[in-house]
Design a protein around this motif. Sequence first.
Motif, PDB file in Angstrom:
ATOM      1  N   GLN A   1       0.811  -1.214   0.000  1.00  0.00           N
ATOM      2  CA  GLN A   1       0.000   0.000   0.000  1.00  0.00           C
ATOM      3  C   GLN A   1       0.849   1.272   0.000  1.00  0.00           C
ATOM      4  N   PHE A   2       2.157   1.136   0.224  1.00  0.00           N
ATOM      5  CA  PHE A   2       3.031   2.301   0.341  1.00  0.00           C
ATOM      6  C   PHE A   2       3.394   2.838  -1.037  1.00  0.00           C
ATOM      7  N   ALA A   3       3.098   4.114  -1.295  1.00  0.00           N
ATOM      8  CA  ALA A   3       3.356   4.750  -2.593  1.00  0.00           C
ATOM      9  C   ALA A   3       4.771   5.334  -2.596  1.00  0.00           C
ATOM     10  N   ILE A   4       5.699   4.621  -3.214  1.00  0.00           N
ATOM     11  CA  ILE A   4       7.097   5.017  -3.209  1.00  0.00           C
ATOM     12  C   ILE A   4       7.305   6.390  -3.859  1.00  0.00           C
ATOM     13  N   THR A   5       6.674   6.610  -4.999  1.00  0.00           N
ATOM     14  CA  THR A   5       6.877   7.871  -5.715  1.00  0.00           C
ATOM     15  C   THR A   5       6.399   9.059  -4.888  1.00  0.00           C
ATOM     16  N   LEU A   6       5.250   8.913  -4.238  1.00  0.00           N
ATOM     17  CA  LEU A   6       4.752   9.985  -3.381  1.00  0.00           C
ATOM     18  C   LEU A   6       5.720  10.252  -2.238  1.00  0.00           C
ATOM     19  N   ALA A   7       6.224   9.181  -1.626  1.00  0.00           N
ATOM     20  CA  ALA A   7       7.165   9.339  -0.514  1.00  0.00           C
ATOM     21  C   ALA A   7       8.425  10.071  -0.962  1.00  0.00           C
ATOM     22  N   ARG A   8       8.899   9.751  -2.162  1.00  0.00           N
ATOM     23  CA  ARG A   8      10.093  10.415  -2.672  1.00  0.00           C
ATOM     24  C   ARG A   8       9.835  11.901  -2.923  1.00  0.00           C
ATOM     25  N   GLY A   9       8.660  12.223  -3.454  1.00  0.00           N
ATOM     26  CA  GLY A   9       8.325  13.622  -3.675  1.00  0.00           C
ATOM     27  C   GLY A   9       8.292  14.409  -2.377  1.00  0.00           C
ATOM     28  N   LEU A  10       7.749  13.800  -1.339  1.00  0.00           N
ATOM     29  CA  LEU A  10       7.713  14.471  -0.036  1.00  0.00           C
ATOM     30  C   LEU A  10       9.116  14.610   0.543  1.00  0.00           C
ATOM     31  N   ASP A  11       9.977  13.622   0.296  1.00  0.00           N
ATOM     32  CA  ASP A  11      11.369  13.731   0.743  1.00  0.00           C
ATOM     33  C   ASP A  11      12.058  14.931   0.089  1.00  0.00           C
ATOM     34  N   VAL A  12      11.744  15.178  -1.175  1.00  0.00           N
ATOM     35  CA  VAL A  12      12.315  16.334  -1.873  1.00  0.00           C
ATOM     36  C   VAL A  12      11.883  17.625  -1.176  1.00  0.00           C
ATOM     37  N   LEU A  13      10.605  17.745  -0.838  1.00  0.00           N
ATOM     38  CA  LEU A  13      10.129  18.955  -0.161  1.00  0.00           C
ATOM     39  C   LEU A  13      10.776  19.112   1.209  1.00  0.00           C
ATOM     40  N   ARG A  14      10.975  17.998   1.914  1.00  0.00           N
ATOM     41  CA  ARG A  14      11.588  18.060   3.249  1.00  0.00           C
ATOM     42  C   ARG A  14      13.061  18.446   3.194  1.00  0.00           C
ATOM     43  N   ALA A  15      13.680  18.361   2.031  1.00  0.00           N
ATOM     44  CA  ALA A  15      15.092  18.707   1.914  1.00  0.00           C
ATOM     45  C   ALA A  15      15.332  20.197   2.132  1.00  0.00           C
ATOM     46  N   PHE A  16      14.305  21.011   1.901  1.00  0.00           N
ATOM     47  CA  PHE A  16      14.436  22.460   2.066  1.00  0.00           C
ATOM     48  C   PHE A  16      14.261  22.838   3.535  1.00  0.00           C
ATOM     49  N   SER A  17      14.965  23.867   3.944  1.00  0.00           N
ATOM     50  CA  SER A  17      14.874  24.339   5.327  1.00  0.00           C
ATOM     51  C   SER A  17      15.172  25.828   5.360  1.00  0.00           C
ATOM     52  N   ALA A  18      15.002  26.429   6.546  1.00  0.00           N
ATOM     53  CA  ALA A  18      15.315  27.850   6.689  1.00  0.00           C
ATOM     54  C   ALA A  18      16.800  28.097   6.451  1.00  0.00           C
TER      55      ALA A  18
END
Length: 293
Positions: A25-42
């Motif tokens: 049930q785990f969507a790998i592509t979605l998880a990777r996209g969210l990892d990309v967004l989490r890479a950004f920080s202040a």
Amino acid sequence: MTRNPPDLPEEPFDEAGGAHVGDRQFAITLARGLDVLRAFSAEAPVLGNKEISQRTGLPKATVSRLTYTLTSLGFLHFLPEAGKYGKYVLGRAVLSMAHPLLANIKLRQAARTPMRELADAVGGAVSLGVRDGLNMVYVHTAKRVESAGWISDIGKTFALGRSCMGDAFLAALPQGTRESLLSDIRTSMPDEWEATASRIERSREQVARLGFCVHEGLVRPSVHVVAAPIHLPDQGEPYVFNCAITAEASSHARLFDDIGPRLAELVAQMKERLANAEAEPPQPLPDAWARRH
């Protein structure tokens, strides 16, 4: 126009998703996209594909496709003149998604004024935070004008194992849940674990005895922090209030005898206010409004 570096050959990568091996049930592509967004920080608001790849561990070709898609959807904004291939910043669609979450945190709405009053009274910054993975994230901050230069703002993150807010959060958890998170923290910081574990246990004892814990200069020598957890019925994990104040304005005695008790009182006040709000029956509509409708 979005510009990406030339496609690169796909590099080997764990398609199973690490901890989610075997989870159909785990969507790998979605998880990777969210990892990309989490890479950004202040601290790192502008990143290129190479930097995102380094931060996430994802292959460069995968990152290139993900950043293109995220830009097309408004979650990233492309800066074509930055670097050889251009770089990215978070797009406004991220902010739009955050608003419904923030707007529906009842504690955040109820605590705004009391947090401002406490910040003014003690001369510091008072924040409310929640857990995100192995981080604590501020969802609201109130601070005095003269402390506006402090790094205390919505979305600011602190490592769960390296912050007063994180220690207070861990102290409020059931033992089984706490032990599971402590195991993850130990894995993430093995070289610091012995000292970290001792500090977390001291903080747990302080919360059990006083309702709050104190860190004197842990993150920065010039700043002391007091934190107090609050657990609300039907709200899942605890929230945490903290108060950050300059070391020059807060002696050891003031942290424990003044600021800590004030923060604990804020917790008690919020519990009572939200309990009463839940208990209040719906108010009848005004007669005039009812007649018009």
